[in-house]
Design a protein around this motif. Structure first.
Motif, mmCIF file in Angstrom:
data_model
loop_
_atom_site.group_PDB
_atom_site.id
_atom_site.type_symbol
_atom_site.label_atom_id
_atom_site.label_comp_id
_atom_site.label_asym_id
_atom_site.label_seq_id
_atom_site.Cartn_x
_atom_site.Cartn_y
_atom_site.Cartn_z
ATOM 1 N N TYR A 192 0.869 -1.182 0.000
ATOM 2 C CA TYR A 192 0.000 0.000 0.000
ATOM 3 C C TYR A 192 0.902 1.227 0.000
ATOM 4 C CZ TYR A 192 0.915 -0.948 4.956
ATOM 5 O OH TYR A 192 1.516 -1.259 6.155
ATOM 6 N N PRO A 193 0.418 2.330 -0.525
ATOM 7 C CA PRO A 193 1.245 3.551 -0.573
ATOM 8 C C PRO A 193 1.323 4.207 0.803
ATOM 9 C CG PRO A 193 -0.930 3.989 -1.466
ATOM 10 C CD PRO A 193 -0.895 2.515 -1.183
ATOM 11 N N TRP A 194 2.492 4.699 1.142
ATOM 12 C CA TRP A 194 2.649 5.368 2.424
ATOM 13 C C TRP A 194 2.071 6.772 2.408
ATOM 14 C CZ3 TRP A 194 4.134 3.089 6.829
ATOM 15 C CH2 TRP A 194 4.719 1.821 6.721
ATOM 16 N N SER A 195 1.913 7.331 1.251
ATOM 17 C CA SER A 195 1.277 8.644 1.143
ATOM 18 C C SER A 195 0.464 8.668 -0.140
ATOM 19 C CB SER A 195 2.335 9.760 1.121
ATOM 20 O OG SER A 195 1.735 11.031 0.988
ATOM 21 N N LEU A 196 -0.782 9.073 -0.032
ATOM 22 C CA LEU A 196 -1.675 9.086 -1.189
ATOM 23 C C LEU A 196 -2.622 10.267 -1.057
ATOM 24 C CD1 LEU A 196 -2.444 7.512 -3.772
ATOM 25 C CD2 LEU A 196 -4.152 6.306 -2.410
ATOM 26 N N GLY A 197 -2.613 11.118 -2.065
ATOM 27 C CA GLY A 197 -3.475 12.292 -2.024
ATOM 28 C C GLY A 197 -2.806 13.448 -1.306
ATOM 29 N N ASP A 198 -3.649 14.328 -0.789
ATOM 30 C CA ASP A 198 -3.165 15.555 -0.148
ATOM 31 C C ASP A 198 -3.561 15.559 1.319
ATOM 32 O OD1 ASP A 198 -3.041 18.366 0.724
ATOM 33 O OD2 ASP A 198 -2.570 18.754 -1.381
ATOM 34 N N LYS A 199 -2.718 16.151 2.124
ATOM 35 C CA LYS A 199 -3.018 16.222 3.544
ATOM 36 C C LYS A 199 -4.315 16.987 3.802
ATOM 37 C CE LYS A 199 0.160 16.017 7.417
ATOM 38 N NZ LYS A 199 1.342 16.575 8.074
ATOM 39 N N ALA A 200 -4.608 17.929 2.945
ATOM 40 C CA ALA A 200 -5.826 18.722 3.102
ATOM 41 C C ALA A 200 -6.969 18.169 2.256
ATOM 42 C CB ALA A 200 -5.552 20.167 2.703
ATOM 43 N N GLY A 201 -6.802 16.985 1.711
ATOM 44 C CA GLY A 201 -7.834 16.408 0.866
ATOM 45 C C GLY A 201 -8.982 15.828 1.669
ATOM 46 N N LEU A 202 -9.859 15.091 0.958
ATOM 47 C CA LEU A 202 -11.024 14.501 1.605
ATOM 48 C C LEU A 202 -10.606 13.564 2.725
ATOM 49 C CD1 LEU A 202 -14.128 14.428 1.406
ATOM 50 C CD2 LEU A 202 -13.893 12.392 -0.043
ATOM 51 N N LEU A 203 -9.560 12.776 2.468
ATOM 52 C CA LEU A 203 -8.974 11.915 3.483
ATOM 53 C C LEU A 203 -7.512 12.296 3.668
ATOM 54 C CD1 LEU A 203 -10.412 8.407 2.495
ATOM 55 C CD2 LEU A 203 -11.131 9.818 4.418
ATOM 56 N N GLU A 204 -7.002 12.108 4.869
ATOM 57 C CA GLU A 204 -5.609 12.408 5.126
ATOM 58 C C GLU A 204 -4.716 11.549 4.233
ATOM 59 O OE1 GLU A 204 -2.486 12.590 8.890
ATOM 60 O OE2 GLU A 204 -4.484 11.731 9.127
ATOM 61 N N THR B 95 -2.310 9.734 4.680
ATOM 62 C CA THR B 95 -1.865 8.433 5.207
ATOM 63 C C THR B 95 -3.021 7.445 5.364
ATOM 64 O OG1 THR B 95 -2.133 9.180 7.497
ATOM 65 C CG2 THR B 95 0.028 9.528 6.470
ATOM 66 N N TRP B 96 -4.147 7.732 4.711
ATOM 67 C CA TRP B 96 -5.320 6.891 4.932
ATOM 68 C C TRP B 96 -5.090 5.440 4.496
ATOM 69 C CZ3 TRP B 96 -7.794 4.093 1.244
ATOM 70 C CH2 TRP B 96 -7.576 4.431 -0.093
ATOM 71 N N ALA B 97 -4.298 5.223 3.450
ATOM 72 C CA ALA B 97 -4.068 3.855 2.987
ATOM 73 C C ALA B 97 -3.308 3.047 4.035
ATOM 74 C CB ALA B 97 -3.302 3.873 1.666
ATOM 75 N N VAL B 98 -2.329 3.687 4.680
ATOM 76 C CA VAL B 98 -1.585 3.009 5.748
ATOM 77 C C VAL B 98 -2.517 2.672 6.897
ATOM 78 C CG1 VAL B 98 0.337 3.229 7.361
ATOM 79 C CG2 VAL B 98 0.507 4.243 5.087
ATOM 80 N N GLN B 99 -3.364 3.627 7.257
ATOM 81 C CA GLN B 99 -4.285 3.409 8.362
ATOM 82 C C GLN B 99 -5.292 2.306 8.043
ATOM 83 O OE1 GLN B 99 -3.860 5.095 11.258
ATOM 84 N NE2 GLN B 99 -2.101 6.065 10.315
ATOM 85 N N ALA B 100 -5.772 2.280 6.813
ATOM 86 C CA ALA B 100 -6.788 1.298 6.441
ATOM 87 C C ALA B 100 -6.213 -0.111 6.356
ATOM 88 C CB ALA B 100 -7.425 1.690 5.105
#
Length: 447
Positions: free
Chosen positions: A184-196, A198-203
């Motif tokens: 899974y990616p350690w960073s995906l999207g933007d910190k200010a996006g719909l989800l943080e 790091t959401w993939a790591v958390q999920a």
């Protein structure tokens, strides 16, 4: 993110069948009281009256105590429910002291070990197939959603330096058969996006538990065999292994090292579940087992005090402390196991929720982190309300985590309704939307 939770225990399985019930106590009642006569010389001074022979009444006997009906051990069900709630609270608030207050993963692995030992009265191959079958469909449903969102978010595994190449593609199989760590990616999207970002790591992070559970299931026939021959060695060997691989004495790199460490840290708890089912703990005097458990737990805290991680007293970062504290904690819980068939007293009002959480334990565990993150974009909409002035914004900021806690439970309920029935299909049962025990009780046949 905790790396030592769920979990998933005791010498009895999740289900009550095979539990070590307390033996019936008390002697039979109703036996006539036999009085001895007066002194012999006093009886000889008086003429013996002539009386008609009185027939001796039949001796009354107390009916034999009824055997306990087979069913779930509600004490163990309650422990599993508490463990699940603790996991959700820990992942939401991140309070390190919760890992000391209630080591959820050790408890859950012990409960699973007890149930597995009970099931191994049947042929091992069939039991293992059944456990894997129950685990995989709920995982597949989660993986399809998680991967779809990762790809929609722009993740390209072939360009990911951590997961590129042939081996990175092969590792995707772990989303569907959890024998290793999924990519899974350690960073995906933007910190200010719909989800943080790091959401993939958390999920995907909690999937480590399914990997450990699967390997414990596969190893259980060997563990049960070894326990019946050398119980103390089998019980304590994982703690010794943790002292080797969990302290830096021997380092195994990569996910292989993580898998071995997880197996060692929670191995003794799993074997404690086997011991609970086998009745082994009952043979050890309670004062002795509890005293030894307290000493082992004290050692765990002492070790933790000198090896605090970035989150302080979070035992998930201190393998040997986690292993010893969880082991002692589970010993005490199982030594005092009352083997309830019904929740007593005030606990009875939680019966439906306990039943529901046990019937949907895999669903709750798989999705809870995802749902915690889903509360953020929902709550953020509150800032856009026209009556939100500075004071209300400040109040929402200061209570944001509490609102997340309150919101995540309805989301978990909706997820149970949406995909929880997959657990029934996996177990070859008729699908149920809300299995809290009400339908089961109401569907009894009328005589």
């Amino acid at each position: 993110m905790t790396h030592g939770h769920t979990e998933h225990t005791g010498h009895t399985g999740h289900t009550g069948a095979g539990n070590a019930y307390w033996p019936p106590y008390g002697e039979q009642q109703g036996v006539p009281y036999q009085r001895t006569g007066e002194a012999g010389h006093l009886a000889a001074e008086r003429p013996e009256p002539v009386t008609e022979p009185v027939p001796e009444p039949p001796a009354r006997t107390e009916p034999a105590p009824k055997a306990k009906k087979p069913g779930r051990d509600r004490y163990l069900d309650l422990l599993r429910s508490i463990a699940l709630v603790r996991v959700v609270v820990y992942h939401l608030f991140g309070w390190a002291w919760l890992t000391v207050l209630f080591p959820s993963m050790g408890v859950m692995f012990a409960l699973a070990g007890s149930l597995m030992a009970r099931s191994l009265k049947r042929p091992a191959a069939g039991v293992i197939r059944g456990r894997i079958r129950r685990l995989l469909p709920p995982l597949w449903a989660f993986s399809v959603v998680a991967l779809a969102l990762m790809f929609a978010g722009g993740w390209n595994p072939s360009e990911d330096p951590d997961h590129g190449g042939t081996w990175g593609l092969i590792s995707f199989v772990n989303y569907f058969v959890p024998i290793g760590a999924p990519p899974y990616p350690w960073s995906l999207g933007d910190k200010a996006g719909l989800l943080e970002n790091t959401w993939a790591v958390q999920a995907a992070g909690p999937l480590w538990y399914l990997r450990a559970y699967l390997w414990f299931v596969i190893a259980s026939p060997l563990l049960v065999w070894a326990f019946r021959r050398v119980p103390w060695v089998t019980l304590l060997a994982p703690l010794g292994l943790t002292a080797v691989v969990g302290t830096g004495l021997v380092t195994i790199p990569g996910e292989t090292g993580n898998a071995v460490s997880d197996f060692a840290v929670y191995g003794s708890c799993w074997v404690l579940g086997i011991a609970h089912h086998e009745g082994f703990l009952e043979k050890v005097p309670r004062y002795l087992s509890v005293s030894c458990a307290v000493l082992i737990m004290a050692f765990g805290l002492w070790w933790a005090s000198g090896h605090l991680g970035p989150d302080g007293w979070d035992l998930n970062d201190i393998p040997l402390a986690q292993a010893t504290w969880s082991f002692g904690f589970v010993v005490i819980l199982l030594q005092y196991s009352p083997s309830w068939q019904e929740l007593p007293g005030r606990l009875a009002k939680w019966d439906k929720l306990v039943t529901l959480s046990n019937n949907r334990a895999v669903t709750i565990y798989l999705w809870h982190n995802f749902l915690i993150m889903a509360t953020v974009p929902i709550l953020d909409r509150l800032y856009e309300l026209p009556f939100m002035d500075d004071s209300m914004v400040s109040a929402l900021d200061s209570t944001y985590a509490i609102w997340m806690f309150l919101l995540v439970w309805p989301l978990i309920g909706l997820t149970i309704l949406g995909v929880g029935w997959i657990e029934d299909i996996a177990a070859k049962r008729s699908p149920r939307l809300w299995p809290n025990g009400v339908q089961r009780k109401g569907s009894r046949r009328r005589s």
